[in-house]
Design an enzyme around this catalytic site. Structure first.
Site, mmCIF file in Angstrom:
data_model
loop_
_atom_site.group_PDB
_atom_site.id
_atom_site.type_symbol
_atom_site.label_atom_id
_atom_site.label_comp_id
_atom_site.label_asym_id
_atom_site.label_seq_id
_atom_site.Cartn_x
_atom_site.Cartn_y
_atom_site.Cartn_z
ATOM 1 N N SER A 48 3.683 -2.554 -7.886
ATOM 2 C CA SER A 48 3.892 -4.001 -7.834
ATOM 3 C C SER A 48 3.013 -4.660 -8.879
ATOM 4 O O SER A 48 1.938 -4.140 -9.225
ATOM 5 C CB SER A 48 3.531 -4.549 -6.447
ATOM 6 O OG SER A 48 3.494 -5.956 -6.446
ATOM 7 N N TYR B 8 -2.478 -5.293 0.045
ATOM 8 C CA TYR B 8 -1.305 -4.848 -0.720
ATOM 9 C C TYR B 8 -1.683 -4.515 -2.163
ATOM 10 O O TYR B 8 -1.252 -3.491 -2.714
ATOM 11 C CB TYR B 8 -0.248 -5.956 -0.674
ATOM 12 C CG TYR B 8 1.109 -5.579 -1.204
ATOM 13 C CD1 TYR B 8 1.946 -4.719 -0.490
ATOM 14 C CD2 TYR B 8 1.581 -6.104 -2.404
ATOM 15 C CE1 TYR B 8 3.207 -4.400 -0.958
ATOM 16 C CE2 TYR B 8 2.849 -5.787 -2.881
ATOM 17 C CZ TYR B 8 3.649 -4.941 -2.161
ATOM 18 O OH TYR B 8 4.909 -4.618 -2.634
ATOM 19 N N LYS C 125 -1.313 -0.809 -3.931
ATOM 20 C CA LYS C 125 -0.470 -0.624 -5.113
ATOM 21 C C LYS C 125 -1.292 -0.236 -6.343
ATOM 22 O O LYS C 125 -0.831 0.547 -7.191
ATOM 23 C CB LYS C 125 0.339 -1.892 -5.379
ATOM 24 C CG LYS C 125 1.363 -2.203 -4.288
ATOM 25 C CD LYS C 125 2.368 -1.076 -4.095
ATOM 26 C CE LYS C 125 3.479 -1.444 -3.133
ATOM 27 N NZ LYS C 125 4.466 -0.358 -2.957
#
Length: 249
Positions: free
Chosen positions: A148, A161, A165
């Protein structure tokens, strides 16, 4: 028509393939001729819909239910598949499964950190490790990790997150060096804002003003990059992180 190499069907496993980007990747790889293994955890109806879509267009697909973050479930599902398909191996692995639990770190609960890590990072480790040896033995494989832009640049409210990632990106670059001599490539795709149910609650009207392309991307645009990385034409591309961001860098 399914891809055949050395009289064997070419298989692709896409984790989290029942919706969004994973769904688009599964459908695209089936169009490319792969027999697609559709991994899902809960939403069997959505997974069946992906399977039906693939088969309606002449492709081959089967469901594979397991929680990528659960070591026992991963190993059981994949060992069972190999027992039922002797002599076959999975040529392409797309580590797509992921969840978001967005909140500022000062308010973040342990479970919000752990669930994101279990799915994105532990899932990458458990599934990739289970499939790596057959790829190395066959001297051919494609591992494609869906990262991402959050893992590249970091985004507020996504410390969990972004951390997961970013770790995937580091692992991609490291693993690529470990397996290149065995003709296995490892790459990451880093989408920006993509129009899926995961981004449905975001303020698209304001966010797209900061995207040079002026819009959110589509899952099919991410799938097109995955398709290339899975192809023979990408045999000299490894250890790379390819952004699909509309110019947002």
């Amino acid at each position: 028509m399914s891809k055949i190499e050395n009289n064997k069907t070419c298989y692709a496993l896409v984790t989290g393939a029942s919706r969004g980007i994973g769904r688009a990747i599964a459908i695209r790889l089936a169009r490319d001729g792969y027999a697609v293994l559709i991994n899902y955890q809960h939403n069997e109806a959505a997974a069946l819909a992906v399977k039906a879509d693939i088969e309606a267009n002449g492709g081959k697909a089967e469901l594979m239910r397991f929680d990528v973050g659960n070591k026992m479930q991963v190993e059981t599902a994949l060992s069972t598949w190999h027992e039922h398909n002797p002599g076959e191996h999975i040529h392409v692995l797309v580590n797509n499964a992921g969840v978001r639990k967005d909140t500022l770190m000062v308010f973040m609960q342990d479970i919000e950190w752990q669930q994101v890590m279990d799915t994105s990072l532990q899932g990458f480790f458990f599934v990739t490790r289970a499939l790596l040896q057959p790829m190395l033995t066959a001297r051919k494989g494609r591992i494609i990790n869906i990262a991402s832009i959050s893992g590249v640049n970091g985004l507020p409210g996504q410390t969990n997150y972004s951390a997961a990632k970013a770790a995937i990106i580091g692992a991609t670059r490291s693993l690529a060096k470990e397996v290149a001599s065995r003709k296995v490539t490892v790459n990451a795709v880093a989408p920006g804002f993509i129009k899926t149910d995961m981004t449905a609650e975001l303020d698209e009207a304001s966010l797209k003003q900061m995207i040079p392309a002026g819009r959110f991307g589509t899952p099919e645009e991410v799938a097109a990059v995955v398709s290339f990385l899975a192809s023979d034409e990408a045999s000299y591309v490894s250890g790379q992180v390819i952004g699909v961001t509309g110019g947002l860098g």
